[in-house]
Design a protein around this motif. Structure first.
Motif, PDB file in Angstrom:
ATOM      1  N   PRO A   1      27.414  -8.439 -52.001  1.00  0.00           N
ATOM      2  CA  PRO A   1      29.351  -8.525 -52.523  1.00  0.00           C
ATOM      3  C   PRO A   1      29.796  -6.882 -51.612  1.00  0.00           C
ATOM      4  CG  PRO A   1      28.204  -8.563 -53.950  1.00  0.00           C
ATOM      5  CD  PRO A   1      27.181  -8.907 -52.853  1.00  0.00           C
ATOM      6  N   ASP A   2      28.768  -5.576 -51.594  1.00  0.00           N
ATOM      7  CA  ASP A   2      28.469  -4.254 -51.134  1.00  0.00           C
ATOM      8  C   ASP A   2      27.331  -4.022 -49.979  1.00  0.00           C
ATOM      9  OD1 ASP A   2      30.046  -4.006 -53.314  1.00  0.00           O
ATOM     10  OD2 ASP A   2      28.208  -4.193 -54.562  1.00  0.00           O
ATOM     11  N   ALA A   3      27.529  -5.039 -49.140  1.00  0.00           N
ATOM     12  CA  ALA A   3      26.186  -5.004 -47.704  1.00  0.00           C
ATOM     13  C   ALA A   3      27.836  -4.021 -47.364  1.00  0.00           C
ATOM     14  CB  ALA A   3      25.866  -5.905 -47.057  1.00  0.00           C
ATOM     15  N   ASN A   4      26.911  -3.620 -45.665  1.00  0.00           N
ATOM     16  CA  ASN A   4      27.375  -3.042 -44.624  1.00  0.00           C
ATOM     17  C   ASN A   4      26.511  -3.998 -43.862  1.00  0.00           C
ATOM     18  OD1 ASN A   4      28.371  -0.949 -42.791  1.00  0.00           O
ATOM     19  ND2 ASN A   4      26.289  -0.368 -42.505  1.00  0.00           N
ATOM     20  N   ILE A   5      27.790  -4.487 -43.127  1.00  0.00           N
ATOM     21  CA  ILE A   5      28.002  -5.697 -41.859  1.00  0.00           C
ATOM     22  C   ILE A   5      27.931  -5.387 -40.640  1.00  0.00           C
ATOM     23  CG2 ILE A   5      28.417  -8.098 -41.197  1.00  0.00           C
ATOM     24  CD1 ILE A   5      27.360  -8.246 -44.745  1.00  0.00           C
ATOM     25  N   VAL A   6      27.238  -5.581 -40.258  1.00  0.00           N
ATOM     26  CA  VAL A   6      26.788  -5.091 -38.502  1.00  0.00           C
ATOM     27  C   VAL A   6      27.074  -6.026 -37.616  1.00  0.00           C
ATOM     28  CG1 VAL A   6      26.426  -3.719 -36.935  1.00  0.00           C
ATOM     29  CG2 VAL A   6      26.111  -3.187 -38.987  1.00  0.00           C
ATOM     30  N   LEU A   7      27.266  -6.341 -36.963  1.00  0.00           N
ATOM     31  CA  LEU A   7      27.892  -8.057 -35.606  1.00  0.00           C
ATOM     32  C   LEU A   7      27.559  -7.241 -34.592  1.00  0.00           C
ATOM     33  CD1 LEU A   7      31.525  -9.565 -36.985  1.00  0.00           C
ATOM     34  CD2 LEU A   7      29.266  -9.488 -37.645  1.00  0.00           C
ATOM     35  N   LEU A   8      26.826  -8.077 -33.594  1.00  0.00           N
ATOM     36  CA  LEU A   8      26.088  -7.612 -32.547  1.00  0.00           C
ATOM     37  C   LEU A   8      25.803  -8.925 -31.726  1.00  0.00           C
ATOM     38  CD1 LEU A   8      24.699  -5.661 -30.665  1.00  0.00           C
ATOM     39  CD2 LEU A   8      22.471  -6.476 -31.045  1.00  0.00           C
ATOM     40  N   SER A   9      26.382  -8.786 -30.785  1.00  0.00           N
ATOM     41  CA  SER A   9      26.347 -10.264 -29.915  1.00  0.00           C
ATOM     42  C   SER A   9      27.014  -9.792 -28.303  1.00  0.00           C
ATOM     43  CB  SER A   9      27.569 -10.492 -30.401  1.00  0.00           C
ATOM     44  OG  SER A   9      29.038 -10.906 -30.144  1.00  0.00           O
ATOM     45  N   ASP A  10      25.976 -10.922 -27.570  1.00  0.00           N
ATOM     46  CA  ASP A  10      26.375 -11.161 -26.121  1.00  0.00           C
ATOM     47  C   ASP A  10      27.207 -11.727 -25.627  1.00  0.00           C
ATOM     48  OD1 ASP A  10      25.782 -13.119 -26.469  1.00  0.00           O
ATOM     49  OD2 ASP A  10      24.040 -13.601 -25.693  1.00  0.00           O
ATOM     50  N   ALA A  11      27.392 -11.301 -24.179  1.00  0.00           N
ATOM     51  CA  ALA A  11      29.172 -11.862 -23.793  1.00  0.00           C
ATOM     52  C   ALA A  11      29.348 -13.351 -24.038  1.00  0.00           C
ATOM     53  CB  ALA A  11      29.621 -11.015 -22.113  1.00  0.00           C
ATOM     54  N   LYS A  12      27.684 -14.531 -24.161  1.00  0.00           N
ATOM     55  CA  LYS A  12      29.189 -15.467 -24.370  1.00  0.00           C
ATOM     56  C   LYS A  12      28.620 -15.344 -25.521  1.00  0.00           C
ATOM     57  CE  LYS A  12      25.430 -16.286 -19.737  1.00  0.00           C
ATOM     58  NZ  LYS A  12      25.107 -17.499 -19.701  1.00  0.00           N
TER      59      LYS A  12
ATOM     60  N   GLN B   1      33.832 -11.683 -37.704  1.00  0.00           N
ATOM     61  CA  GLN B   1      34.906 -10.661 -38.010  1.00  0.00           C
ATOM     62  C   GLN B   1      36.370 -10.842 -38.818  1.00  0.00           C
ATOM     63  OE1 GLN B   1      36.241  -9.613 -34.083  1.00  0.00           O
ATOM     64  NE2 GLN B   1      34.967  -7.814 -34.239  1.00  0.00           N
ATOM     65  N   SER B   2      36.748 -12.062 -38.511  1.00  0.00           N
ATOM     66  CA  SER B   2      37.763 -12.555 -39.889  1.00  0.00           C
ATOM     67  C   SER B   2      37.134 -13.360 -40.792  1.00  0.00           C
ATOM     68  CB  SER B   2      38.118 -14.222 -39.135  1.00  0.00           C
ATOM     69  OG  SER B   2      37.122 -15.274 -38.942  1.00  0.00           O
ATOM     70  N   SER B   3      35.968 -13.614 -41.152  1.00  0.00           N
ATOM     71  CA  SER B   3      34.772 -14.295 -42.202  1.00  0.00           C
ATOM     72  C   SER B   3      34.441 -12.552 -43.116  1.00  0.00           C
ATOM     73  CB  SER B   3      34.083 -14.481 -42.809  1.00  0.00           C
ATOM     74  OG  SER B   3      34.728 -15.802 -41.917  1.00  0.00           O
ATOM     75  N   PHE B   4      34.248 -10.998 -42.604  1.00  0.00           N
ATOM     76  CA  PHE B   4      34.301 -10.478 -43.090  1.00  0.00           C
ATOM     77  C   PHE B   4      35.081  -9.017 -42.471  1.00  0.00           C
ATOM     78  CE2 PHE B   4      29.886 -12.231 -42.838  1.00  0.00           C
ATOM     79  CZ  PHE B   4      29.408 -12.367 -44.320  1.00  0.00           C
ATOM     80  N   LEU B   5      36.055  -9.004 -43.643  1.00  0.00           N
ATOM     81  CA  LEU B   5      37.318  -8.078 -43.156  1.00  0.00           C
ATOM     82  C   LEU B   5      36.811  -6.694 -42.172  1.00  0.00           C
ATOM     83  CD1 LEU B   5      40.072  -9.241 -44.537  1.00  0.00           C
ATOM     84  CD2 LEU B   5      39.334 -10.334 -42.199  1.00  0.00           C
ATOM     85  N   GLN B   6      35.508  -6.032 -43.272  1.00  0.00           N
ATOM     86  CA  GLN B   6      34.764  -4.727 -43.135  1.00  0.00           C
ATOM     87  C   GLN B   6      34.088  -4.586 -42.032  1.00  0.00           C
ATOM     88  OE1 GLN B   6      36.786  -2.098 -44.583  1.00  0.00           O
ATOM     89  NE2 GLN B   6      38.016  -4.359 -45.039  1.00  0.00           N
ATOM     90  N   ALA B   7      33.483  -5.960 -41.130  1.00  0.00           N
ATOM     91  CA  ALA B   7      32.423  -5.657 -40.678  1.00  0.00           C
ATOM     92  C   ALA B   7      32.943  -4.897 -39.283  1.00  0.00           C
ATOM     93  CB  ALA B   7      32.027  -6.813 -40.259  1.00  0.00           C
ATOM     94  N   LYS B   8      31.361  -3.618 -38.819  1.00  0.00           N
ATOM     95  CA  LYS B   8      31.580  -2.961 -37.908  1.00  0.00           C
ATOM     96  C   LYS B   8      30.548  -3.835 -36.537  1.00  0.00           C
ATOM     97  CE  LYS B   8      29.930   0.600 -40.843  1.00  0.00           C
ATOM     98  NZ  LYS B   8      29.095   1.278 -40.903  1.00  0.00           N
ATOM     99  N   SER B   9      31.523  -3.619 -35.395  1.00  0.00           N
ATOM    100  CA  SER B   9      31.217  -4.299 -34.256  1.00  0.00           C
ATOM    101  C   SER B   9      30.605  -3.431 -33.302  1.00  0.00           C
ATOM    102  CB  SER B   9      32.472  -5.268 -33.969  1.00  0.00           C
ATOM    103  OG  SER B   9      32.733  -6.347 -34.357  1.00  0.00           O
ATOM    104  N   VAL B  10      29.385  -3.729 -32.461  1.00  0.00           N
ATOM    105  CA  VAL B  10      28.649  -2.933 -32.041  1.00  0.00           C
ATOM    106  C   VAL B  10      29.086  -3.532 -30.149  1.00  0.00           C
ATOM    107  CG1 VAL B  10      27.743  -1.862 -33.070  1.00  0.00           C
ATOM    108  CG2 VAL B  10      26.344  -3.417 -32.794  1.00  0.00           C
ATOM    109  N   ASP B  11      28.786  -2.579 -28.957  1.00  0.00           N
ATOM    110  CA  ASP B  11      29.051  -3.059 -28.369  1.00  0.00           C
ATOM    111  C   ASP B  11      27.843  -3.530 -27.506  1.00  0.00           C
ATOM    112  OD1 ASP B  11      31.650  -3.219 -27.753  1.00  0.00           O
ATOM    113  OD2 ASP B  11      31.858  -0.966 -27.274  1.00  0.00           O
ATOM    114  N   ASN B  12      26.578  -2.929 -27.711  1.00  0.00           N
ATOM    115  CA  ASN B  12      25.049  -3.295 -27.743  1.00  0.00           C
ATOM    116  C   ASN B  12      24.207  -2.935 -28.558  1.00  0.00           C
ATOM    117  OD1 ASN B  12      25.049  -0.563 -26.564  1.00  0.00           O
ATOM    118  ND2 ASN B  12      26.586  -0.645 -25.827  1.00  0.00           N
ATOM    119  N   VAL B  13      22.499  -3.361 -28.087  1.00  0.00           N
ATOM    120  CA  VAL B  13      21.964  -2.811 -29.071  1.00  0.00           C
ATOM    121  C   VAL B  13      21.620  -1.490 -29.439  1.00  0.00           C
ATOM    122  CG1 VAL B  13      19.321  -3.221 -28.963  1.00  0.00           C
ATOM    123  CG2 VAL B  13      20.944  -4.748 -28.014  1.00  0.00           C
ATOM    124  N   GLN B  14      22.372  -0.682 -28.028  1.00  0.00           N
ATOM    125  CA  GLN B  14      21.795   0.889 -28.655  1.00  0.00           C
ATOM    126  C   GLN B  14      22.163   1.021 -29.693  1.00  0.00           C
ATOM    127  OE1 GLN B  14      21.097  -0.655 -25.238  1.00  0.00           O
ATOM    128  NE2 GLN B  14      19.247  -0.117 -25.265  1.00  0.00           N
ATOM    129  N   GLY B  15      23.719   0.709 -29.528  1.00  0.00           N
ATOM    130  CA  GLY B  15      24.808   1.466 -30.375  1.00  0.00           C
ATOM    131  C   GLY B  15      24.883   0.825 -32.407  1.00  0.00           C
TER     132      GLY B  15
END
Length: 287
Positions: free
Chosen positions: A84-95, A104-118
Motif C-alpha cells: 500500500p505504501d509502494a512508490n509506483i512507477v509506470l513505463l510503457s512503449d507507444a503501443k 494510472q486510473s488504478s494507482f492514482l499516485q503513480a509516476k509515469s516516465v516517457d522513456n527508459v532513461q527517465g
C-alpha cells in the motif's frame, strides 16, 4: 463437433449429451457457443476449457480460463493490498498506452516516465519501488530490464534501490533468448497468470510418463485439473451448477473459483488467478 456449428448440430440432439451432468468443450468459441445455445438446462454445466475470449456466458456456461481483465484486476488488487505504501512507477512503449492508462486510473499516485532513461528520477531510495513495464517489444523490454538491474545496484556491494519489476501482461516477448532471466529474478519480476508451473516431479507427472512415455503438456495438466474439479464438484450434489459457489479449488497447475456474472448473460467466470514471481531463478507462486 468438427469445430463448427454443423458438427455441433449433429451431436447436440444425442441422448448422451442431453443426459449429461457436465460437458467439457467444444474447444473453439464458435462451436462452444453453438452448443450452449442448444443445451440450456440448469442441470447441465457446459465448461469452456481453453478460451477466455468470445464465450457467451449463458446461465449454465462456465468460462474456466480467467479473462485477461480478471487477471489484470487481480494483479492490481494484490499490489494495493500487499504494497500500500509502494512508490509506483509506470513505463510503457507507444503501443501500450491503453495499459498505462489502466494503471494510472488504478494507482492514482503513480509516476509515469516517457522513456527508459527517465526511470531513476522517479525512484525513491527509502521506499519499495514497483515499476510496471508495459510492452511486448523485445528490444524495449531488454533495455528496461538491464537499466533497472543496473540502477538497483544488485550486482554491487550495496543495493541502491529496492525495485520490484511488474507487468499486467507477460507476453511472449519475455521468453526471447535476449531477455535475462537472472536479471528478472534479481528484480523479483511479478505478474498475473491463469496457471502455474507444476514443477519437474510429482505423482501426476510420474504416472503420466509411465502411461504415455512422455511428459504431460500444459494441455494435459489442464485437462486433468478441469476434469478432476468437475468430478469433485458434481459428486457433492449431482449438480455442478449448484456447487458453483463452494469456493476456490486448486490442483496441479490450475485453480478455480467461479463467480456468477449477471452483466454478461448470467454465466460463470473463473476468478482464481495466480500471482507469480521470478526469484532465485525459479518461478514461485506468491498468491
Amino acid at each position: 463437433s468438427n469445430g463448427n456449428a454443423q458438427g455441433v448440430k449433429a451431436i447436440s440432439s444425442s441422448e448422451g449429451l442431453k443426459n449429461s451432468q457436465v460437458i467439457i468443450g467444444p474447444f473453439s468459441p464458435s462451436a462452444f457457443n453453438a452448443l450452449s445455445e442448444t443445451i440450456t438446462s440448469d442441470n447441465i454445466a457446459i465448461l469452456a476449457p481453453l478460451s477466455n475470449r468470445n464465450i457467451e456466458l449463458r446461465p449454465n456456461v462456465f468460462q474456466t480460463v480467467p479473462t485477461i481483465e480478471v487477471q489484470q484486476n487481480s494483479m492490481i488488487s494484490f499490489i494495493n493490498q500487499k504494497y500500500p505504501d509502494a512508490n509506483i512507477v509506470l513505463l510503457s512503449d507507444a503501443k501500450s498506452k491503453d495499459m498505462n492508462e489502466k494503471l494510472q486510473s488504478s494507482f492514482l499516485q503513480a509516476k509515469s516516465v516517457d522513456n527508459v532513461q527517465g526511470i531513476q528520477k522517479a525512484l525513491v531510495k527509502e521506499a519499495t519501488n514497483i515499476v510496471f513495464v508495459s510492452s511486448d517489444d523485445v528490444v524495449f523490454l531488454s533495455d528496461a530490464i538491464r537499466i533497472l538491474y543496473n540502477i538497483a545496484g544488485i550486482s554491487g556491494k550495496n543495493k541502491n534501490y529496492n525495485i520490484i519489476m511488474a507487468t499486467l501482461d507477460k507476453g511472449d516477448a519475455y521468453d526471447h533468448n535476449s531477455i535475462s532471466n537472472s536479471q528478472l529474478s534479481a528484480l523479483k519480476f511479478t505478474y498475473p497468470a491463469a496457471n502455474r508451473y507444476a514443477g519437474e516431479t510429482n505423482a501426476f507427472i510420474s504416472k503420466y510418463f509411465k502411461t504415455y512415455k512422455m511428459s504431460p503438456s500444459k494441455y494435459a495438466f489442464r485437462g486433468f485439473d478441469l476434469t478432476m474439479d468437475a468430478v469433485l464438484r458434481t459428486s457433492l450434489s449431482g449438480n455442478f451448477v449448484k456447487e458453483a459457489n463452494i469456493g476456490e479449488t486448486s490442483y496441479q497447475e490450475n485453480k478455480f473459483q467461479y463467480i456468477k456474472n449477471p452483466s454478461k448473460g448470467g454465466g460463470y467466470e473463473n476468478r482464481a488467478v495466480y500471482i507469480l514471481r521470478y526469484e532465485d531463478l525459479q518461478i514461485s507462486e506468491i498468491y
